[in-house]
Design a protein around this motif. Structure first.
Motif, mmCIF file in Angstrom:
data_model
loop_
_atom_site.group_PDB
_atom_site.id
_atom_site.type_symbol
_atom_site.label_atom_id
_atom_site.label_comp_id
_atom_site.label_asym_id
_atom_site.label_seq_id
_atom_site.Cartn_x
_atom_site.Cartn_y
_atom_site.Cartn_z
ATOM 1 N N ASP A 1 56.477 7.778 37.324
ATOM 2 C CA ASP A 1 57.103 8.417 38.481
ATOM 3 C C ASP A 1 57.202 7.491 39.685
ATOM 4 O O ASP A 1 58.110 7.624 40.501
ATOM 5 C CB ASP A 1 56.332 9.683 38.874
ATOM 6 N N SER A 2 56.284 6.549 39.807
ATOM 7 C CA SER A 2 56.293 5.635 40.950
ATOM 8 C C SER A 2 57.017 4.324 40.664
ATOM 9 O O SER A 2 57.159 3.492 41.563
ATOM 10 C CB SER A 2 54.844 5.312 41.379
ATOM 11 N N ASN A 3 57.476 4.156 39.455
ATOM 12 C CA ASN A 3 58.100 2.886 39.060
ATOM 13 C C ASN A 3 59.368 3.142 38.248
ATOM 14 O O ASN A 3 59.534 2.660 37.125
ATOM 15 C CB ASN A 3 57.096 2.048 38.257
ATOM 16 N N VAL A 4 60.265 3.898 38.874
ATOM 17 C CA VAL A 4 61.484 4.351 38.185
ATOM 18 C C VAL A 4 62.377 3.173 37.802
ATOM 19 O O VAL A 4 63.057 3.205 36.774
ATOM 20 C CB VAL A 4 62.248 5.353 39.072
ATOM 21 N N GLU A 5 62.372 2.115 38.605
ATOM 22 C CA GLU A 5 63.233 0.970 38.317
ATOM 23 C C GLU A 5 62.946 0.394 36.930
ATOM 24 O O GLU A 5 63.863 0.135 36.140
ATOM 25 C CB GLU A 5 63.036 -0.109 39.379
ATOM 26 N N THR A 6 61.676 0.212 36.619
ATOM 27 C CA THR A 6 61.306 -0.330 35.307
ATOM 28 C C THR A 6 61.565 0.688 34.204
ATOM 29 O O THR A 6 62.020 0.329 33.114
ATOM 30 C CB THR A 6 59.829 -0.750 35.306
ATOM 31 N N VAL A 7 61.289 1.945 34.473
ATOM 32 C CA VAL A 7 61.530 3.009 33.492
ATOM 33 C C VAL A 7 63.002 3.040 33.090
ATOM 34 O O VAL A 7 63.346 3.132 31.910
ATOM 35 C CB VAL A 7 61.084 4.371 34.056
ATOM 36 N N VAL A 8 63.886 2.945 34.080
ATOM 37 C CA VAL A 8 65.325 2.966 33.803
ATOM 38 C C VAL A 8 65.761 1.686 33.100
ATOM 39 O O VAL A 8 66.551 1.709 32.148
ATOM 40 C CB VAL A 8 66.121 3.178 35.100
ATOM 41 N N ARG B 1 62.663 7.146 27.724
ATOM 42 C CA ARG B 1 63.189 8.512 27.739
ATOM 43 C C ARG B 1 62.127 9.564 27.466
ATOM 44 O O ARG B 1 62.407 10.757 27.553
ATOM 45 C CB ARG B 1 64.306 8.633 26.695
ATOM 46 N N ALA B 2 60.947 9.155 27.055
ATOM 47 C CA ALA B 2 59.876 10.100 26.755
ATOM 48 C C ALA B 2 58.548 9.452 27.108
ATOM 49 O O ALA B 2 58.427 8.225 27.126
ATOM 50 C CB ALA B 2 59.899 10.485 25.281
ATOM 51 N N LEU B 3 57.559 10.293 27.393
ATOM 52 C CA LEU B 3 56.230 9.797 27.728
ATOM 53 C C LEU B 3 55.211 10.416 26.783
ATOM 54 O O LEU B 3 55.349 11.577 26.390
ATOM 55 C CB LEU B 3 55.875 10.156 29.176
ATOM 56 N N PRO B 4 54.181 9.641 26.411
ATOM 57 C CA PRO B 4 54.029 8.222 26.725
ATOM 58 C C PRO B 4 54.955 7.357 25.870
ATOM 59 O O PRO B 4 55.336 7.746 24.766
ATOM 60 C CB PRO B 4 52.568 7.943 26.358
ATOM 61 N N THR B 5 55.297 6.187 26.384
ATOM 62 C CA THR B 5 56.021 5.172 25.610
ATOM 63 C C THR B 5 55.282 3.856 25.771
ATOM 64 O O THR B 5 54.906 3.483 26.885
ATOM 65 C CB THR B 5 57.468 5.019 26.093
ATOM 66 N N VAL B 6 55.071 3.175 24.667
ATOM 67 C CA VAL B 6 54.442 1.859 24.682
ATOM 68 C C VAL B 6 55.523 0.808 24.448
ATOM 69 O O VAL B 6 56.308 0.912 23.491
ATOM 70 C CB VAL B 6 53.340 1.767 23.606
ATOM 71 N N LEU B 7 55.588 -0.175 25.331
ATOM 72 C CA LEU B 7 56.516 -1.293 25.215
ATOM 73 C C LEU B 7 55.721 -2.552 24.902
ATOM 74 O O LEU B 7 54.673 -2.786 25.521
ATOM 75 C CB LEU B 7 57.289 -1.501 26.518
ATOM 76 N N VAL B 8 56.188 -3.371 23.972
ATOM 77 C CA VAL B 8 55.501 -4.611 23.634
ATOM 78 C C VAL B 8 56.432 -5.783 23.939
ATOM 79 O O VAL B 8 57.575 -5.817 23.466
ATOM 80 C CB VAL B 8 55.075 -4.645 22.155
ATOM 81 N N THR C 1 61.447 16.083 24.986
ATOM 82 C CA THR C 1 60.048 15.664 25.039
ATOM 83 C C THR C 1 59.635 15.141 26.406
ATOM 84 O O THR C 1 58.502 14.698 26.582
ATOM 85 C CB THR C 1 59.781 14.566 23.986
ATOM 86 N N CYS C 2 60.541 15.204 27.366
ATOM 87 C CA CYS C 2 60.265 14.683 28.711
ATOM 88 C C CYS C 2 60.075 15.835 29.683
ATOM 89 O O CYS C 2 60.968 16.684 29.841
ATOM 90 C CB CYS C 2 61.420 13.790 29.162
ATOM 91 N N SER C 3 58.926 15.879 30.355
ATOM 92 C CA SER C 3 58.647 16.975 31.286
ATOM 93 C C SER C 3 59.629 17.007 32.446
ATOM 94 O O SER C 3 59.985 18.080 32.940
ATOM 95 C CB SER C 3 57.216 16.859 31.815
ATOM 96 N N ILE C 4 60.076 15.834 32.904
ATOM 97 C CA ILE C 4 61.060 15.798 33.985
ATOM 98 C C ILE C 4 62.356 16.447 33.520
ATOM 99 O O ILE C 4 62.949 17.269 34.229
ATOM 100 C CB ILE C 4 61.318 14.357 34.458
ATOM 101 N N SER C 5 62.788 16.096 32.316
ATOM 102 C CA SER C 5 64.028 16.670 31.793
ATOM 103 C C SER C 5 63.897 18.172 31.597
ATOM 104 O O SER C 5 64.831 18.931 31.883
ATOM 105 C CB SER C 5 64.402 15.995 30.466
ATOM 106 N N ILE C 6 62.754 18.614 31.119
ATOM 107 C CA ILE C 6 62.532 20.050 30.933
ATOM 108 C C ILE C 6 62.616 20.777 32.267
ATOM 109 O O ILE C 6 63.217 21.851 32.378
ATOM 110 C CB ILE C 6 61.175 20.297 30.253
#
Length: 260
Positions: A62-69, A74-81, A157-162
């Motif tokens: 929620d505080s780092n939307v730039e990186t999320v976008v 699109r869903a949480l949690p998401t792990v990026l490697v 699966t995204c609370s924001i979208s819901i």
């Protein structure tokens, strides 16, 4: 969601620098996401098990939307490697320790080579050609509506979208005559992709797009999608006040043909 024993919090401001070298695992989470909280001990265990080989970071969504976008989370949690700054693997949903360990072992293998193009979720498969053709045909039909129509991209699966879908639902309840279509991205990825390509509007979810006769009248995403905003757009379109594609400023129908 960071600790002195292994994981470290990262933000938009230092994200690129933190993932630039070596193998880095980033846990994208949010405080309201219960599965995210249950994943915290797994991340700590990974940080300990792969100490000196993998850095384990956490990113509050929620505080780092730039990186999320930027990385299309699109869903949480998401792990990026990441490996030397390049995104090479991703996994959504809270998984067992062994799932992440296997993913890291694969990336750490000296012979590992990331496939070219977008990084798919583990376990996904190519979309059949006939599904792409059907999605393209439906996308063309949706955007050709003679009346202003609302397309709503939704992540189940995204609370924001819901939460945002409640705004969409409120709008449709007040305006049952307006053509609408919900695209649930987990189940209708080919259609979502076809709309992105056809309309030239970068995919986000939740996202609302108002179209008419092949043109984008307006689009917005996340909390900017409200019942009031949709009402204003449809009212303005009906009065002929909107012309051309609108920018991102600033719901129940069932999947299928456009309704209204």
């Amino acid at each position: 969601m960071s600790s002195d024993t292994g994981t470290m919090a990262v933000t938009d401001a230092d994200f690129a620098r933190q993932v630039a070298a070596g193998v880095v695992l980033v846990d994208v989470w949010a405080a309201w996401c219960v599965p995210c909280l249950t994943l915290a001990p797994v991340m700590e265990r990974l940080a300990g098990a792969y100490r000196d080989r993998v850095r384990v970071l956490t990113l509050e969504a929620d505080s780092n939307v730039e990186t999320v976008v930027r990385y299309d989370v699109r869903a949480l949690p998401t792990v990026l490697v990441f490996r030397d700054g390049a995104l090479v693997a991703r996994q959504s949903g809270a998984q067992a320790f062994g799932t992440y360990a296997a993913l890291l072992d694969r990336v750490l293998d000296p012979g590992f080579e990331s496939a070219p193009g977008p990084v798919a979720e583990a376990g996904t498969h190519p979309v059949p050609a006939n599904a792409r053709d059907a999605a393209w045909a439906e996308a063309q039909a949706l955007v050709a509506s003679d009346r202003p129509a609302v397309l709503f991209k939704h992540s189940a699966t995204c609370s924001i979208s819901i939460a945002v879908k409640r705004e969409y639902d409120a709008f449709t309840a007040e305006h049952p005559d307006v053509p609408t279509r919900v695209i649930t991205v987990q189940n209708e990825r080919p259609l979502s992709n076809a709309l992105e390509e056809l309309l030239r509007v970068r995919h986000e979810s939740p996202q609302a797009i108002v179209v008419q006769r092949g043109e984008v009248l307006w689009h917005a995403s996340h909390r900017r999608v409200t019942a009031a905003a949709l009402t204003d757009v449809i009212t303005s379109a009906g009065a002929g006040a909107i012309s051309g594609a609108g920018s991102d400023t600033g719901s129940g129908t069932t999947p299928g043909a456009i309704s209204g």
